[in-house]
Enzyme design. Structure first.
Site, PDB file in Angstrom:
ATOM      1  N   ASN A 123       0.801  -1.222   0.000  1.00 21.44           N
ATOM      2  CA  ASN A 123       0.000   0.000   0.000  1.00 21.44           C
ATOM      3  C   ASN A 123       0.834   1.272   0.000  1.00 21.44           C
ATOM      4  O   ASN A 123       0.430   2.296  -0.566  1.00 21.44           O
ATOM      5  CB  ASN A 123      -0.922   0.005   1.235  1.00 21.44           C
ATOM      6  CG  ASN A 123      -1.953   1.111   1.188  1.00 21.44           C
ATOM      7  OD1 ASN A 123      -2.598   1.309   0.165  1.00 21.44           O
ATOM      8  ND2 ASN A 123      -2.106   1.828   2.289  1.00 21.44           N
ATOM      9  N   LYS A 175      12.480 -20.902 -30.533  1.00 18.49           N
ATOM     10  CA  LYS A 175      11.977 -19.759 -31.292  1.00 18.49           C
ATOM     11  C   LYS A 175      11.456 -20.241 -32.648  1.00 18.49           C
ATOM     12  O   LYS A 175      11.963 -21.230 -33.166  1.00 18.49           O
ATOM     13  CB  LYS A 175      13.090 -18.725 -31.505  1.00 18.49           C
ATOM     14  CG  LYS A 175      13.799 -18.265 -30.241  1.00 18.49           C
ATOM     15  CD  LYS A 175      12.935 -17.378 -29.380  1.00 18.49           C
ATOM     16  CE  LYS A 175      13.727 -16.868 -28.177  1.00 18.49           C
ATOM     17  NZ  LYS A 175      12.932 -15.976 -27.318  1.00 18.49           N
ATOM     18  N   GLU A 204       8.235 -17.753 -22.081  1.00 19.49           N
ATOM     19  CA  GLU A 204       7.353 -17.441 -20.963  1.00 19.49           C
ATOM     20  C   GLU A 204       5.892 -17.326 -21.367  1.00 19.49           C
ATOM     21  O   GLU A 204       4.997 -17.587 -20.561  1.00 19.49           O
ATOM     22  CB  GLU A 204       7.803 -16.145 -20.271  1.00 19.49           C
ATOM     23  CG  GLU A 204       7.660 -14.874 -21.088  1.00 19.49           C
ATOM     24  CD  GLU A 204       8.849 -14.611 -22.001  1.00 19.49           C
ATOM     25  OE1 GLU A 204       8.891 -13.528 -22.598  1.00 19.49           O
ATOM     26  OE2 GLU A 204       9.727 -15.494 -22.125  1.00 19.49           O
ATOM     27  N   HIS A 294      10.729 -18.468 -14.540  1.00 20.42           N
ATOM     28  CA  HIS A 294      10.936 -17.313 -15.413  1.00 20.42           C
ATOM     29  C   HIS A 294      10.422 -16.070 -14.706  1.00 20.42           C
ATOM     30  O   HIS A 294       9.452 -16.132 -13.958  1.00 20.42           O
ATOM     31  CB  HIS A 294      10.208 -17.499 -16.747  1.00 20.42           C
ATOM     32  CG  HIS A 294      10.683 -16.557 -17.813  1.00 20.42           C
ATOM     33  ND1 HIS A 294      10.298 -15.232 -17.851  1.00 20.42           N
ATOM     34  CD2 HIS A 294      11.522 -16.737 -18.862  1.00 20.42           C
ATOM     35  CE1 HIS A 294      10.884 -14.644 -18.885  1.00 20.42           C
ATOM     36  NE2 HIS A 294      11.636 -15.529 -19.511  1.00 20.42           N
ATOM     37  N   HIS A 327      15.854 -16.863 -13.773  1.00 24.04           N
ATOM     38  CA  HIS A 327      16.521 -15.973 -14.720  1.00 24.04           C
ATOM     39  C   HIS A 327      17.119 -14.783 -13.971  1.00 24.04           C
ATOM     40  O   HIS A 327      16.458 -14.182 -13.130  1.00 24.04           O
ATOM     41  CB  HIS A 327      15.533 -15.490 -15.776  1.00 24.04           C
ATOM     42  CG  HIS A 327      15.168 -16.545 -16.762  1.00 24.04           C
ATOM     43  ND1 HIS A 327      15.479 -16.453 -18.101  1.00 24.04           N
ATOM     44  CD2 HIS A 327      14.549 -17.745 -16.609  1.00 24.04           C
ATOM     45  CE1 HIS A 327      15.050 -17.543 -18.727  1.00 24.04           C
ATOM     46  NE2 HIS A 327      14.479 -18.337 -17.836  1.00 24.04           N
TER      47      HIS A 327
END
Length: 475
Positions: A123, A175, A204, A294, A327
């Site tokens: 907060n 990829k 991720e 991750h 990571h």
């Protein structure tokens, strides 16, 4: 602030507003071994004293509120309140201060990172008297550490499970991160693993999308792992991302990975939340699964140097919550990370005890007691020319992940993996022989190219690639 006014004669309660520093700024306080200590970087609004801001941080993150309340008389405020016990100006910065706050241990639920963060940062960051606020570090006392189980297994147990010793581990993020079918995804995994990598990884944001549902991915990846293990004689793994929209689905995915005989799964701990992460870590510990973590979304929280939460705090939180890998940045790649600061939180992830060292951004000595260490993962824009620096910076207990640096090899995934494996083993051997990788690393790589055409091709492709930008978050 407005003066106090007594509301009823004889009650001992005075309604009204009083300065926080009258109650919560206590420079004579002697911290206890059981206190949780926090270092906040504060930027007060013009005209607001640093003592008032530090006290406000202590108050609003513990027992205080904006006005005096009669129920204060029903508890022992001196026992439960947070205290700003020290202030120091930040060198080279106008109107910035480090406020040191001590919190009694009884303010926090045992074994709950969620409650710890809700209390300390939940907060106070919106407080109007502060222009900016950043949590730089936390000291977690041994008494509180012992209420957590931490990493499901830890570094040494992971090495024993994988039967891999004496070098860093090699990984690769598949990829393109989105768009592949499950079958083509599995093929890419197989090529990387048979080429010499120890692990491959879901990105991720790979969860369960229309182009590749999670169960299909798990099945094709399992096939790739078993096939590559049979060919190489080495234990292989793939970080199967179990992150899901709800905890039940997350645990279901983890269970399927276990039933398929997979050694490791993955979780996005910040986007999924600490409660989900601790739940998954507990499952992994009970079922013998390694857990790769991750840090997706971390830079939203930690990149700005005057507001947010430093990553060393997020790393400490993960060590409590549970994860075998995390990571950590690379220092040399495409993602943010200053060398001294990165080495500081890498030690906080791995070591049992870390001394206070302000040159590395460590504000408090930290004793982790028996909590297992977490293996740092270096990932993001790295390639074979970075290998000497990575081995020199991280040592053996790290996982070095080359995504584009594997899949971008001109001859394909398997040669890309072979190039990285040769580079890693050449640098490890050179270091063991006493050579200075910081000075001789380029020569080590060039010499290895003579007996590895795969490495020579990789070196030619990436010889001019560098990511040289100033670090935003500096000491």
């Amino acid at each position: 602030m407005a003066p106090q006014t007594e509301t009823k004669t004889g009650t001992g309660f005075q309604a009204g507003v009083k300065d926080y520093r009258l109650t919560y700024y206590t420079p004579d306080y002697q911290v206890k071994e059981t206190d949780i200590l926090a270092a906040f970087r504060m930027t007060p609004q013009p005209g607001v004293p640093a003592e008032e801001c530090g006290a406000a941080v202590a108050a609003e993150s513990s027992t205080g509120t904006w006005t005096t309340v009669w129920t204060d008389g029903l508890t022992q405020l001196d026992r439960y309140k947070g205290r700003c016990y020290d202030l120091e100006p930040v060198p080279g910065e106008d109107n910035q201060f480090i406020a040191y706050v001590a919190y009694p241990l009884d303010l926090f639920e045992e074994g709950s990172v969620t409650n710890l963060f809700t209390s300390i940062v939940g907060n106070v960051f919106g407080f109007k008297a502060l222009r900016a606020l950043r949590l730089e570090d936390l000291r977690i006392p041994v008494a509180y550490c012992k209420t957590f189980q931490g990493a499901p297994h830890g570094i040494q147990t992971e090495r024993d499970k994988l039967n891999k010793y004496g070098r860093g581990l090699l990984g690769c993020t598949i990829k393109p991160k989105l768009g592949l079918s499950a079958k083509n995804y599995g093929r890419a995994v197989y090529e990387c693993l048979r080429g010499g990598l120890d692990f491959t990884k879901d990105d991720e944001n790979v969860n369960s999308q229309p182009f590749m549902r999670w169960r299909d991915r798990f099945l094709f990846v399992a096939e790739a792992i078993y096939k590559s293990q049979a060919e190489t004689g080495e234990i292989k793994g793939h970080y199967l991302n179990a992150t899901a929209g709800n905890v039940d689905q997350m645990l279901k995915r983890a269970q399927v990975a276990k039933e398929l005989g997979m050694p490791i799964i993955m979780h996005d701990y910040l986007t999924a939340g600490f409660t989900a992460n601790t739940t998954l870590a507990t499952y992994c510990r009970e079922e013998g699964l390694l857990l790769h973590i991750h840090r997706a979304m971390h830079a939203v929280i930690d990149r700005q140097r005057n507001h947010g939460i430093h990553f060393r705090v997020l790393a400490k939180a993960l060590r409590l919550s549970g994860g075998d890998h995390l990571h950590s940045g690379t220092v040399v790649g495409k993602l943010e990370g200053e060398r001294n600061v990165t080495l500081g939180f890498v030690d906080l992830m791995r070591d049992a005890y870390v001394e206070k060292d302000r040159d590395r951004g460590i504000y408090f000595s930290q004793d982790w007691a028996s909590l297992p260490g977490v293996m740092p993962v270096a990932s993001g824009g790295i390639h074979v020319w970075h290998m000497p620096a990575l081995v020199e910076i991280f040592g053996d207990d790290a996982c070095l992940q080359f995504g584009g640096g594997t899949l971008g090899h001109p001859w394909g995934n398997a040669p890309g993996a072979s190039a990285n494996r040769v580079a890693l083993e050449a640098c490890t051997q050179a270091r063991n022989e006493g050579r200075d990788l910081a000075r001789e690393g380029g020569d080590v790589i060039r010499a290895a190219c003579k007996w590895s055409p795969e490495l020579a091709a990789a070196c030619e492709v990436w010889k001019e690639i560098k990511f040289e930008f100033d670090t935003v978050d500096t000491l």
